[in-house]
Design a protein around this motif. Structure first.
Motif, mmCIF file in Angstrom:
data_model
loop_
_atom_site.group_PDB
_atom_site.id
_atom_site.type_symbol
_atom_site.label_atom_id
_atom_site.label_comp_id
_atom_site.label_asym_id
_atom_site.label_seq_id
_atom_site.Cartn_x
_atom_site.Cartn_y
_atom_site.Cartn_z
ATOM 1 N N LEU A 70 -14.353 -3.593 1.153
ATOM 2 C CA LEU A 70 -15.034 -4.222 2.276
ATOM 3 C C LEU A 70 -14.011 -5.025 3.066
ATOM 4 O O LEU A 70 -13.295 -5.853 2.490
ATOM 5 N N ALA A 71 -13.940 -4.794 4.364
ATOM 6 C CA ALA A 71 -13.030 -5.553 5.218
ATOM 7 C C ALA A 71 -13.680 -6.880 5.577
ATOM 8 O O ALA A 71 -14.866 -6.941 5.892
ATOM 9 N N LEU A 128 -18.193 -2.419 5.618
ATOM 10 C CA LEU A 128 -18.024 -1.345 4.655
ATOM 11 C C LEU A 128 -18.201 -0.016 5.372
ATOM 12 O O LEU A 128 -19.208 0.198 6.041
ATOM 13 N N GLU A 129 -17.230 0.873 5.241
ATOM 14 C CA GLU A 129 -17.344 2.239 5.769
ATOM 15 C C GLU A 129 -17.939 3.088 4.647
ATOM 16 O O GLU A 129 -17.316 3.288 3.612
ATOM 17 N N ARG A 130 -19.164 3.569 4.855
ATOM 18 C CA ARG A 130 -19.862 4.288 3.797
ATOM 19 C C ARG A 130 -20.741 5.368 4.406
ATOM 20 O O ARG A 130 -21.490 5.096 5.350
ATOM 21 N N HIS A 131 -20.655 6.576 3.900
ATOM 22 C CA HIS A 131 -21.485 7.696 4.336
ATOM 23 C C HIS A 131 -21.415 7.901 5.851
ATOM 24 O O HIS A 131 -22.426 8.137 6.511
ATOM 25 N N ALA A 184 -12.226 -20.105 6.527
ATOM 26 C CA ALA A 184 -13.137 -20.365 5.410
ATOM 27 C C ALA A 184 -13.588 -19.069 4.768
ATOM 28 O O ALA A 184 -13.650 -18.957 3.550
ATOM 29 N N LEU A 185 -13.909 -18.044 5.578
ATOM 30 C CA LEU A 185 -14.382 -16.797 4.998
ATOM 31 C C LEU A 185 -13.264 -16.037 4.307
ATOM 32 O O LEU A 185 -13.490 -15.343 3.348
ATOM 33 N N ALA A 186 -12.024 -16.162 4.799
ATOM 34 C CA ALA A 186 -10.904 -15.496 4.149
ATOM 35 C C ALA A 186 -10.577 -16.148 2.805
ATOM 36 O O ALA A 186 -9.922 -15.543 1.971
ATOM 37 N N THR A 190 -8.256 -9.146 -1.920
ATOM 38 C CA THR A 190 -6.879 -8.692 -1.796
ATOM 39 C C THR A 190 -6.565 -8.653 -0.307
ATOM 40 O O THR A 190 -7.099 -7.793 0.400
ATOM 41 N N GLY A 191 -5.752 -9.580 0.158
ATOM 42 C CA GLY A 191 -5.449 -9.655 1.586
ATOM 43 C C GLY A 191 -6.703 -9.962 2.376
ATOM 44 O O GLY A 191 -7.371 -10.952 2.139
ATOM 45 N N GLU A 192 -7.052 -9.080 3.301
ATOM 46 C CA GLU A 192 -8.240 -9.254 4.143
ATOM 47 C C GLU A 192 -9.382 -8.337 3.711
ATOM 48 O O GLU A 192 -10.222 -7.958 4.531
ATOM 49 N N THR A 193 -9.411 -7.963 2.420
ATOM 50 C CA THR A 193 -10.474 -7.089 1.925
ATOM 51 C C THR A 193 -11.068 -7.620 0.628
ATOM 52 O O THR A 193 -10.424 -8.370 -0.106
#
Length: 120
Positions: A83-84, A92-95, A8-10, A58-61
């Motif tokens: 965001l994965a 999210l990989e950030r800072h 569902a989330l994908a 896009t795909g899993e992101t």
């Protein structure tokens, strides 16, 4: 049941909603609108940034296209950091940190909750 939540989330139609990413010394939120628009905000130490624009899966992101941003700190642009989709969480990989966004209303009860406060 868990497998159906993952599927569902994908599904892009299941993603819209308000997500929060509160962690120690960090507050973040992202709202994904059903029409493909988003709004994002992050406060982390001396960094405060906001952005808005459009999103797509896009795909899993979840890939963000920024129309307007303010206060972005040093490092890569938010638009270059998708965001994965990780189960029911957006990552999210950030800072230099992994920010885990959970849909509001699906936040877990803290494991160290003080049950003594429940006395009547």
């Amino acid at each position: 049941m868990i497998l159906s939540l993952l599927f569902a989330l994908a599904d892009p139609a299941a993603l819209p909603g308000f997500y929060v990413g509160n962690q120690m010394e960090l507050a973040a939120a992202i709202e994904l609108e059903p029409d493909g628009r988003f709004a994002y905000a992050l406060d982390y130490g001396a960094v405060s940034e906001t952005a808005e624009g459009s999103w797509k899966v896009t795909g899993e992101t979840v890939v963000l296209t920024i129309d307007k941003s303010q206060g972005a700190g040093p490092g890569p642009s938010l638009a270059s950091t998708p965001l994965a989709i990780a189960g029911t969480t957006l990552r999210l990989e950030r800072h230099g940190r992994a920010i885990l966004f959970q849909r509001e209303g699906e936040l877990a009860v803290p494991p160290n909750r003080n049950s003594k406060l429940d006395r009547k």
